[in-house]
Motif scaffolding. Structure first.
Motif, PDB file in Angstrom:
ATOM      1  N   LYS A   1       0.824  -1.209   0.000  1.00  0.00           N
ATOM      2  CA  LYS A   1       0.000   0.000   0.000  1.00  0.00           C
ATOM      3  C   LYS A   1       0.865   1.269   0.000  1.00  0.00           C
ATOM      4  O   LYS A   1       0.697   2.157  -0.838  1.00  0.00           O
ATOM      5  CB  LYS A   1      -0.922   0.024   1.234  1.00  0.00           C
ATOM      6  CG  LYS A   1      -1.821  -1.177   1.376  1.00  0.00           C
ATOM      7  CD  LYS A   1      -2.731  -1.071   2.567  1.00  0.00           C
ATOM      8  CE  LYS A   1      -2.024  -1.085   3.906  1.00  0.00           C
ATOM      9  NZ  LYS A   1      -1.354  -2.353   4.240  1.00  0.00           N
ATOM     10  N   SER A   2       1.771   1.304   0.956  1.00  0.00           N
ATOM     11  CA  SER A   2       2.608   2.502   1.068  1.00  0.00           C
ATOM     12  C   SER A   2       3.467   2.671  -0.184  1.00  0.00           C
ATOM     13  O   SER A   2       3.682   3.785  -0.671  1.00  0.00           O
ATOM     14  CB  SER A   2       3.505   2.412   2.288  1.00  0.00           C
ATOM     15  OG  SER A   2       2.720   2.370   3.451  1.00  0.00           O
ATOM     16  N   THR A   3       3.941   1.540  -0.700  1.00  0.00           N
ATOM     17  CA  THR A   3       4.766   1.601  -1.903  1.00  0.00           C
ATOM     18  C   THR A   3       3.996   2.251  -3.044  1.00  0.00           C
ATOM     19  O   THR A   3       4.516   3.124  -3.755  1.00  0.00           O
ATOM     20  CB  THR A   3       5.209   0.180  -2.302  1.00  0.00           C
ATOM     21  OG1 THR A   3       5.815  -0.442  -1.173  1.00  0.00           O
ATOM     22  CG2 THR A   3       6.189   0.215  -3.448  1.00  0.00           C
TER      23      THR A   3
ATOM     24  N   ALA B   1      -2.664  10.374   1.613  1.00  0.00           N
ATOM     25  CA  ALA B   1      -2.631  10.188   3.062  1.00  0.00           C
ATOM     26  C   ALA B   1      -2.342   8.736   3.363  1.00  0.00           C
ATOM     27  O   ALA B   1      -3.024   7.843   2.870  1.00  0.00           O
ATOM     28  CB  ALA B   1      -3.962  10.610   3.670  1.00  0.00           C
ATOM     29  N   ASP B   2      -1.248   8.499   4.155  1.00  0.00           N
ATOM     30  CA  ASP B   2      -0.879   7.131   4.519  1.00  0.00           C
ATOM     31  C   ASP B   2      -1.255   6.880   5.968  1.00  0.00           C
ATOM     32  O   ASP B   2      -0.588   7.362   6.878  1.00  0.00           O
ATOM     33  CB  ASP B   2       0.628   6.933   4.303  1.00  0.00           C
ATOM     34  CG  ASP B   2       1.002   5.460   4.268  1.00  0.00           C
ATOM     35  OD1 ASP B   2       0.166   4.631   4.689  1.00  0.00           O
ATOM     36  OD2 ASP B   2       2.118   5.143   3.810  1.00  0.00           O
ATOM     37  N   GLU B   3      -2.351   6.157   6.153  1.00  0.00           N
ATOM     38  CA  GLU B   3      -2.885   5.874   7.491  1.00  0.00           C
ATOM     39  C   GLU B   3      -2.914   7.131   8.353  1.00  0.00           C
ATOM     40  O   GLU B   3      -2.280   7.191   9.409  1.00  0.00           O
ATOM     41  CB  GLU B   3      -2.050   4.783   8.182  1.00  0.00           C
ATOM     42  CG  GLU B   3      -2.080   3.478   7.404  1.00  0.00           C
ATOM     43  CD  GLU B   3      -1.308   2.379   8.125  1.00  0.00           C
ATOM     44  OE1 GLU B   3      -1.448   2.294   9.360  1.00  0.00           O
ATOM     45  OE2 GLU B   3      -0.588   1.622   7.456  1.00  0.00           O
ATOM     46  N   PRO B   4      -3.647   8.131   7.933  1.00  0.00           N
ATOM     47  CA  PRO B   4      -3.621   9.411   8.650  1.00  0.00           C
ATOM     48  C   PRO B   4      -4.180   9.311  10.059  1.00  0.00           C
ATOM     49  O   PRO B   4      -3.860  10.146  10.902  1.00  0.00           O
ATOM     50  CB  PRO B   4      -4.498  10.323   7.790  1.00  0.00           C
ATOM     51  CG  PRO B   4      -5.363   9.420   7.014  1.00  0.00           C
ATOM     52  CD  PRO B   4      -4.570   8.167   6.777  1.00  0.00           C
TER      53      PRO B   4
HETATM   54 MG   LIG Z   1       2.441   1.199   4.959  1.00  0.00          MG
END
Ligand SMILES: [Mg+2]
Ligand SMILES: Nc1ncnc2c1ncn2[C@@H]1O[C@H](COP(=O)(O)OP(=O)(O)OP(=O)(O)O)[C@@H](O)[C@H]1O
Lengths: 231, 808
Positions: free
Chosen positions: A44-46, A165-168
């Motif tokens: 996901k983050s990638t 937004a990454d897991e805000p």
């Molecule tokens: Mg991640």
């Protein structure tokens, strides 16, 4: 706005090669609010980092607002990113040595805006995030929710087309998390496109569309009918 | 943007105050040391720099060869050189002849005043050199016989005013001078410092009178003692002019020189080179030592590099702390160049603050430094533009050298990696950091080994037996003003001195230990030898008591004695002397006759070699010639501790025998040890700056140890939870530094060995480099490093693991 085709990303370390993303295809239209979900380590983050032009794909194509991004040099990516994109991270990532005001002001400085207009824009967005009274505080003097509001303020101060937004809400309690989600929804309603990684089913309900990743591949896409009806 | 960078730099500086103090303090000490040394170096290299024509003014150097072998090097040469060269070589625009002569005593208002540094010079003196003539006519100031120019302060001393042109100056026991010029006191950075400058024409006249009109210096190729300076026409190639000397010298060579198989070679030495690169016979003033200057320059270089290395080490060690900021800045739109700029600005801030601090430190330290180094730096320094230019250069170089690497490392961080929410573990730069620490250790070791070598050599020189007894010896400087009754006066004086109970013996000699033997005689050979075997010897004229008083060790023959009728034709040679004559066995030389400028002398004794001068210099072939009524220094061996009254008693005698002469005395051992002042000073300066360098290196090491330990807090915590002992943890922390120290030690050995032995080459009598010269500094550095590292390590190893783990 976003056209991703057959995108691959692999990480090479000395011993192993990890395929973090495998043949990902994804379109995001202007004004959409897309959620990305999946188990830990699925990429996901990638994916978000590549969309945010912080990283380059190994293979495939990524077209942002008509510009091909894959294969651009770091300096070119920086240029394209500037003012167009805003980031919100799980761990806020505020600069500890700068005040609230100065943190939010930073993107404008790199856009070489003059002082007066910077002040005006920063104050406007801080007021909107209901954090203006804390403009002279340093990050460690704020609660997590307040810090995340500052981070959002920093992400939107340039009026970007896209917010990533990454897991805000990952580091926030439910009350502060809800506040953040409401702010993002508001921004989306004003026309900003949002792509958000999340683990929380609750948060995913704020998205129009949720993309599910598994082992670097998109497995399902579900549309949130209730929200679509609202739009 | 600039303001934002400055702001964050400043806040970082305040936040990490310990780190900042270490960094800025180290840099400030480094810059101070560097500036002090650079000023010293600048001064030493500035000699004769102020002469407008410095690029085309040369001193003529003379080298004397015997049988093709270089025997002596001279600052001066034959009197005929100046005028003959000028006549024959059109490229020579002007020449100056300078002749040093003995001190004079002037009589003013019933008071006598002794003036030293007395010279004769040709009228061209003030034209060729840029010594400012304050009063007098530049074209004729030193033209007429009987005229002289004097320095400003001497004018005031004698007459109480600088308006002295045309005044007559009475000289005790000599002709009066008419003052035709007053010049500014000579600057510090020049070799010639005449207090009294008489016209060369006076000298020519004196020579004529003394030789009944037979001799003129301008024709003299056979006698020496004249310093010649040449000013070439602009754009002339000096080596081309030099090449024209030999034929002229050859043409004028006397029969005597030809027969002696000897020759003189003349060459040009730029006047700006004199101070650091010449220490020949007959120097008209003190010279410096190029080697010392460059060694100190090297130290300055080391210190400042060590300080910059501290910055690099600490800045990169701290990179982890800055990684997040870099990541954020990049995400919000900063490009790499902007970040590089930002970190350069930070190093500029540190360097600039250090510089300001350094200026303050320097202002405080100047007096102490002057005392230490014998320099005369003053606060006037701060008003010199060269000083500020140097400072700016130092700042710019410092900012660049110390800022470049951290800027590159820090700006390279990838946001994706550093913003994961966890700290990225940057192994980056550890190798470089380790190499830099090795460099610092190695440099510190090198300096420490150097200091030790210098101290050991000085100690050796002071303790080594000279082969001469110079203890408890009072020396009285010979009178200047004498008349025809001098000989009988002097003998009576000596006789009377012996009546003083505390005086054991009295002797007289032309040269005393600790002084260069300026009486050099070429053309000495055995009577039986051909003239082509003649060589140069240094000659000391002594009375009957000299050998006994100085405890010369005779290895053959006997000392001078008035029991034998023929002794006035007797000489004693030292071992080096008979060796040069061709005898290996001293006994063989006894009774042999030598030819000394047409007179014959018998070798009645051979003495063991002794150190006439500093142990820096080798033994030279000596002829000790008996001159029972020698004019020279009176030396007295004392046997009492009541020195004060002895000195007073000698003075009473002096005043009755030599009225009108100042009574001047000193002790021979002090006088001899004065030769080592420069060496001792160098030792002190070297030691002082070595101390500073080590301090700066320690500061850096302390900072670095703190950071590495900090980084390993979590690891230490886990290890302790798993059962590691405090000692085990300490071992872990020391191991890394121990390895670096060993590498540094191995590197420093060859470098310091090479430099130390090179430095020792400058001493004819020197210590051997001993293994302890390396071990001792190593132990010292190990201990210092251990203490430095321990501060942090012990704290870390004792810390409660629960705390450090919870903080994660
Ligand atoms: Mg991640
Ligand atoms: N810099 C890297 N080097 C090597 N492998 C990496 C790197 N970054 C990510 N990976 C690998 O790529 C895969 C995807 O990682 P990513 O961070 O995108 O996961 P994620 O879906 O965001 O997980 P989480 O929900 O835990 O944040 C993982 O297997 C991870 O180990």
């Amino acid at each position: 706005m976003i056209r991703i085709k057959e995108l691959k990303k692999s990480f090479k370390t000395e011993e192993v090669e990890t395929l973090a993303l495998n043949k990902v295809n994804l379109h995001v239209e202007d004004g959409e609010f897309v959620g990305i979900m999946g188990p830990s380590g699925c990429g996901k983050s990638t994916l978000l980092n590549i969309i945010g032009m912080l990283d380059n794909p190994t293979e495939g194509s990524y077209n942002f607002a008509g510009n091909e991004v894959a294969g651009l040099k770091e300096s070119q990516r920086t240029q394209l990113r500037k003012g167009n994109l805003g980031f919100v991270f799980q761990s806020f990532n505020l600069i500890d040595e700068l005040t609230v005001f100065e943190n939010v002001e930073l993107p404008l400085i790199y856009l070489k805006e003059n002082k007066a207009s910077r002040r005006e824009k920063v104050m406007k967005v801080l007021e909107r995030m209901k954090i203006a009274h804390r403009e002279k505080h340093f990050p460690h003097q704020l609660s997590g929710g307040q810090q995340q509001r500052v981070a959002i303020a920093r992400a939107v101060v340039t009026n970007p087309k896209l917010i990533l937004a990454d897991e805000p809400t990952g580091n926030l309690d439910s009350k502060n998390g809800l506040e953040v989600m409401n702010l993002l929804t508001e921004l989306n309603q004003e026309g900003t496109t949002i792509v958000m990684v999340t683990h929380s089913d609750h948060d995913s309900h704020f998205a129009h569309r949720v993309v599910n990743l598994f082992d670097g591949q998109i497995v399902t896409e579900s549309h949130n009918r209730a929200l679509e009806a609202r739009v | 943007m600039f303001k934002n960078y400055l702001k964050i730099a400043w806040r970082n500086l305040i936040k990490n105050s310990a780190y900042s103090v270490i960094n800025i303090g180290g840099l400030a000490i480094g810059i101070t040391a560097c500036l002090l040394i650079l000023q010293y170096v600048a001064f030493e290299t500035s000699y004769e720099d102020f002469h407008t024509n410095k690029d085309r003014v040369f001193r003529v150097k003379q080298e004397r060869y015997n049988a093709g072998k270089l025997e002596t090097e001279w600052a001066g040469g034959a009197f005929a050189v100046g005028n003959s060269f000028k006549e024959a070589i059109p490229e020579i625009e002007e020449f100056v002849k300078v002749v040093q002569t003995q001190d004079i005593i002037v009589d003013v208002n019933d008071e006598t005043l002794k003036i030293d540094q007395v010279f004769f010079a040709t009228n061209s003196f003030f034209n060729v050199f840029s010594y400012p003539l304050l009063a007098g006519d530049l074209n004729s100031v030193l033209k007429e016989p009987g005229t002289a120019a004097i320095s400003e302060s001497i004018a005031v001393k004698i007459f109480g005013t600088k308006e002295v042109i045309g005044k007559m100056l009475p000289i005790s026991g000599g002709k009066d001078y008419r003052i035709t010029g007053v010049y500014e006191d000579m600057p510090l950075n020049t070799q010639l410092k005449p207090n009294f400058l008489a016209s060369y024409a006076t000298f020519v006249e004196q020579v004529k009178t003394n030789s009944n009109g037979e001799q003129t210096p301008d024709d003299a190729w056979d006698w020496d003692g004249c310093l010649t300076y040449l000013m070439l026409k602009e754009g002339t190639d000096a080596s081309a002019v030099e090449a024209k000397f030999a034929p002229i010298v050859k043409e004028n060579e006397s029969d005597f020189t030809k027969q002696s198989n000897s020759s003189a070679k003349y060459s040009l030495m730029p006047i700006t080179d004199i101070h650091l690169y010449s220490n020949f016979m007959m120097e008209p003033g003190a010279t410096g030592d190029g080697k010392t200057v460059y060694l100190l320059f090297g130290i300055a270089f080391f210190i400042i590099i060590i300080a910059w290395v501290n910055y690099i080490n600490l800045a990169t060690a701290r990179a982890i702390g800055r990684a997040k900021e870099v990541g954020v800045r990049k995400t919000v739109g900063s490009n790499r160049n902007q970040l590089i700029g930002q970190f350069f600005l930070e190093s500029a801030l540190f360097n600039a603050l250090a510089l300001v601090l350094a200026l303050g430190l320097m202002a405080i330290l100047i007096p102490a430094f002057n005392q230490l180094s014998g320099q005369e730096l003053s606060y006037a320094l701060f008003s010199k533009s060269t000083f500020w230019i140097g400072l700016t250069a130092l700042l710019l170089i410092g900012v660049f050298l110390s800022g470049a690497y951290p800027a590159i490392v820090l700006s390279r961080f990838k946001p994706v990696e550093v913003l994961k929410g966890k700290m990225a573990n940057t192994q980056q730069g550890t190798l470089l950091r380790k190499s830099l620490v090795v460099f610092q250790f190695a440099a510190s070791l090198f300096l420490l080994i150097g200091t030790l070598t210098v101290y050991k050599q000085i100690q050796f020189m002071r303790q080594q037996s000279l082969g001469l007894d110079i203890d408890k010896t009072l020396v009285v400087v010979p009178p200047i003003v004498t008349d025809s009754t001098y000989l009988s006066q002097m003998l009576a004086f000596k006789e009377n001195l012996l009546k003083i109970p505390s005086i054991k013996s009295v002797a007289a000699a032309t040269t005393i230990p600790g002084q260069p033997v300026n009486w050099n005689a070429g053309g000495i050979k055995l009577v039986s030898q051909g003239q082509e075997l003649a060589k140069q010897y240094r000659v000391i004229g002594v009375d009957y008591d000299y050998v006994d008083q100085f405890g010369l060790k005779l290895i053959a023959g006997r000392a001078f004695s008035d029991e034998f009728g023929a002794d006035p034709e007797a000489v004693i040679l030292n071992r080096a002397g008979i060796l040069q004559l061709g005898f290996n066995d001293p006994e063989e030389a006894i009774g042999k006759r030598i030819d000394f400028w047409g007179n014959q002398y018998t070798i009645i004794g051979v003495s063991e070699n002794f150190n006439q001068e500093s142990l820096r210099l080798p033994y030279e072939p000596l002829v000790i010639r008996l001159i029972p009524d020698v004019r020279g220094f009176f030396t007295m061996k004392l046997n009492s501790s009541d020195i004060g009254s002895t000195i007073a008693q000698v003075e009473t005698q002096w005043n009755s025998f030599f009225p009108g002469n100042t009574y001047e005395y000193f002790f021979l051992d002090d006088h001899f040890n004065d030769q080592y002042l420069a060496d001792q000073r160098f030792g002190k300066v070297f030691g002082f700056f070595t101390g500073l360098a080590i301090l700066v290196a320690c500061l850096g090491l302390f900072g670095l140890a703190s950071f590495t330990t900090l980084q390993r807090t979590k690891e230490i915590g886990i290890r302790k939870v798993l059962g590691a002992s405090v000692l085990g943890i300490l071992k872990l922390l020391y191991r890394e530094f121990a390895f670096l120290l060993m590498v540094a030690f191995l590197i420093s050995i060859p470098v310091s060995w090479f430099t130390a032995s090179n430095w020792l080459q400058g001493y004819a009598f020197r210590i051997d480099i001993h293994w302890s010269f390396f071990m001792l500094p190593f132990v010292v550095i190990v201990l210092i490093a251990l203490v430095t590292v321990s501060f942090q390590s012990i704290k870390a190893s004792l810390a409660n693991p629960v705390k450090s783990l919870r903080a994660e």
